[in-house]
Design a protein around this motif. Structure first.
Motif, PDB file in Angstrom:
ATOM      1  N   THR A   1       0.851  -1.189   0.000  1.00  0.00           N
ATOM      2  CA  THR A   1       0.000   0.000   0.000  1.00  0.00           C
ATOM      3  C   THR A   1       0.888   1.240   0.000  1.00  0.00           C
ATOM      4  N   PRO A   2       0.839   2.071  -1.040  1.00  0.00           N
ATOM      5  CA  PRO A   2       1.692   3.261  -1.065  1.00  0.00           C
ATOM      6  C   PRO A   2       1.303   4.247   0.018  1.00  0.00           C
ATOM      7  N   SER A   3       2.276   5.073   0.416  1.00  0.00           N
ATOM      8  CA  SER A   3       2.050   6.031   1.504  1.00  0.00           C
ATOM      9  C   SER A   3       2.431   7.434   1.067  1.00  0.00           C
TER      10      SER A   3
ATOM     11  N   ILE B   1       3.508  16.854   1.604  1.00  0.00           N
ATOM     12  CA  ILE B   1       4.785  17.455   1.983  1.00  0.00           C
ATOM     13  C   ILE B   1       5.652  16.366   2.612  1.00  0.00           C
ATOM     14  N   VAL B   2       6.803  16.105   2.006  1.00  0.00           N
ATOM     15  CA  VAL B   2       7.767  15.169   2.567  1.00  0.00           C
ATOM     16  C   VAL B   2       8.832  16.002   3.264  1.00  0.00           C
TER      17      VAL B   2
ATOM     18  N   ASP C   1       9.086   6.361   3.368  1.00  0.00           N
ATOM     19  CA  ASP C   1       7.938   5.936   2.553  1.00  0.00           C
ATOM     20  C   ASP C   1       8.146   6.302   1.085  1.00  0.00           C
ATOM     21  N   GLU C   2       8.601   7.513   0.833  1.00  0.00           N
ATOM     22  CA  GLU C   2       8.776   7.965  -0.545  1.00  0.00           C
ATOM     23  C   GLU C   2       9.863   7.169  -1.258  1.00  0.00           C
TER      24      GLU C   2
ATOM     25  N   TRP D   1       1.416   8.805  -5.741  1.00  0.00           N
ATOM     26  CA  TRP D   1       2.327   9.909  -5.436  1.00  0.00           C
ATOM     27  C   TRP D   1       2.085  11.110  -6.343  1.00  0.00           C
ATOM     28  N   SER D   2       1.846  10.880  -7.614  1.00  0.00           N
ATOM     29  CA  SER D   2       1.666  12.023  -8.520  1.00  0.00           C
ATOM     30  C   SER D   2       0.379  12.782  -8.222  1.00  0.00           C
ATOM     31  N   ALA D   3      -0.581  12.109  -7.568  1.00  0.00           N
ATOM     32  CA  ALA D   3      -1.831  12.784  -7.193  1.00  0.00           C
ATOM     33  C   ALA D   3      -1.708  13.544  -5.880  1.00  0.00           C
TER      34      ALA D   3
END
Length: 389
Positions: free
Chosen positions: A76-78, A82-83, A97-98, A131-133
């Motif tokens: 499941t992506p996280s 803001i990272v 996560d990224e 991620w792109s969203a």
């Protein structure tokens, strides 16, 4: 002032001798090759054939990759808007996560290409789409490096999926993410330790290929040509290493401080050798990755960096293999941990160019199958071991 002028002249002479920063500014291909970030279609086809034939070391490397958490279809992506990454990822608000989601997307893309099981392509797409969203920015002191790590990996995955899979409706949105979130953070380079700028440059080059952005590509190659001589020393440089392209480090005392108080310079020594081998390995990996991507795009940078890279890999492999540390080197105390970073450079220099690399070969073969450093290096025995393409 006189010492600064002398050092500048020395650096210029070294650059001309090694053919690096004095090269032409224009480097981008008229037509980009896809997939073309770190791995090409002929390279992928070579790997696929070896895995299907159960040949080693590719089959063991493929099995290792498939057994990793990055290859899972249940991941499941996280994503975060803001990272935030401080020094040494403290605070770590989305940093791990990224990076790991980017590695998962790349791993799944490789698994898709080799297996032709569409589930892996779709899973890679779902991670990239998430991620792109979502992501808007990177913040805190490690933002440039974090952007470099993730930004080096995302285009590898995206290139494979976009150019070998049948459908990716949100590919344009992913391209916008790379252009607006990652490229501005990495394109300007860095005055920090050399691994920062090299990793950021790797990201900038990969993004430029995916976007087919010739200007961004040219800027990345120019930064590469300027930074490599300031990261890896060879005796042609003279009494002192080449000064870094930015940061105002150019007097003798400043250079020695920048090289972590090392005062004796020999072929292959890195600006970060006396810091530790792990960060040195990051820089060596990015040098190899950048040269490999450029070669796929029709511009062979390996001859420009071959002398530095072969000595850099061999010097550090020697001590990673257990050679006694002399007292003049980092006060006789090295912090090892080079990581799985030798396959790409070794394949290019030894197998393609025929350069003897005994220490690097021993370490490379001993470490197979090379896995991942969980940052931006992954599965390079699989993709590059003895790969002629």
């Amino acid at each position: 002032m006189r010492s600064r002028v002398l050092l500048s002249v020395s650096a210029l002479v070294a650059a001309l001798v090694t053919g690096l920063p004095g090269g032409p500014a224009e480097a981008a291909p008229a037509t980009f090759t896809h997939p073309g970030v770190l791995v090409s279609r002929p390279q992928l086809d070579f790997v696929r054939a070896k895995v299907q034939a159960n040949e080693q070391p590719w089959k063991a490397a493929y099995d290792q990759m498939n057994a990793s958490r990055y290859a899972s279809l249940t991941r499941t992506p996280s994503p975060r808007a803001i990272v935030e990454c401080g020094s040494y990822s403290n605070p770590n608000n989305g940093c791990t996560d990224e990076r790991e989601d980017a590695l998962a997307a790349y791993t799944l893309a490789l698994r898709w290409y080799i297996s032709r099981d569409s589930r892996y392509a779709e899973k890679a797409i779902s991670i990239m789409d998430a991620w792109s969203a979502t992501i808007k920015d990177h913040t805190n002191s490690n933002a440039p490096l974090q952007s470099g790590w993730a930004g080096s990996t995302w285009p590898r995955a995206a290139e494979i999926i976009r150019h070998t899979y049948s459908s990716w409706p949100n590919a344009g949105r992913f391209a916008t993410m790379l252009r607006e979130v990652y490229l501005p953070e990495v394109a300007g380079g860095s005055s920090s330790n050399g691994n920062w700028e090299l990793t950021m440059t790797e990201a900038a080059l990969g993004i430029a290929v995916f976007l087919e952005d010739r200007a961004a590509y040219d800027r990345a190659v120019a930064k590469f040509r300027a930074r490599v001589p300031a990261f890896l020393y060879i005796t042609a440089d003279g009494a002192l290493p080449v000064a870094p392209p930015v940061g105002g480090v150019d007097t003798r005392d400043e250079i020695i401080r920048f090289w972590h108080e090392q005062t004796t310079f020999v072929d292959g020594l890195s600006q970060e050798t006396c810091r530790d081998f792990t960060h040195t390995g990051y820089g060596l990996a990015s040098i190899s990755h950048i040269a490999e991507t450029a070669r796929i795009q029709g511009q062979d940078l390996y001859p420009e960096v071959a002398e530095r890279l072969r000595h850099g890999l061999g010097f550090h492999a020697k001590y990673q293999l257990g050679a006694a540390v002399p007292s003049w080197l980092c006060r006789g105390d090295l912090t090892l941990g080079l990581g799985p970073v030798t396959e790409v450079g070794f394949n290019a220099l030894h197998n393609r160019m025929g350069i003897p690399m005994t220490n690097t070969q021993t370490l490379t073969e001993r470490q197979r199958p090379a896995g991942t450093n969980n940052l931006f290096v992954a599965w390079e025995t699989l993709t590059h071991a003895n790969n002629p393409h």
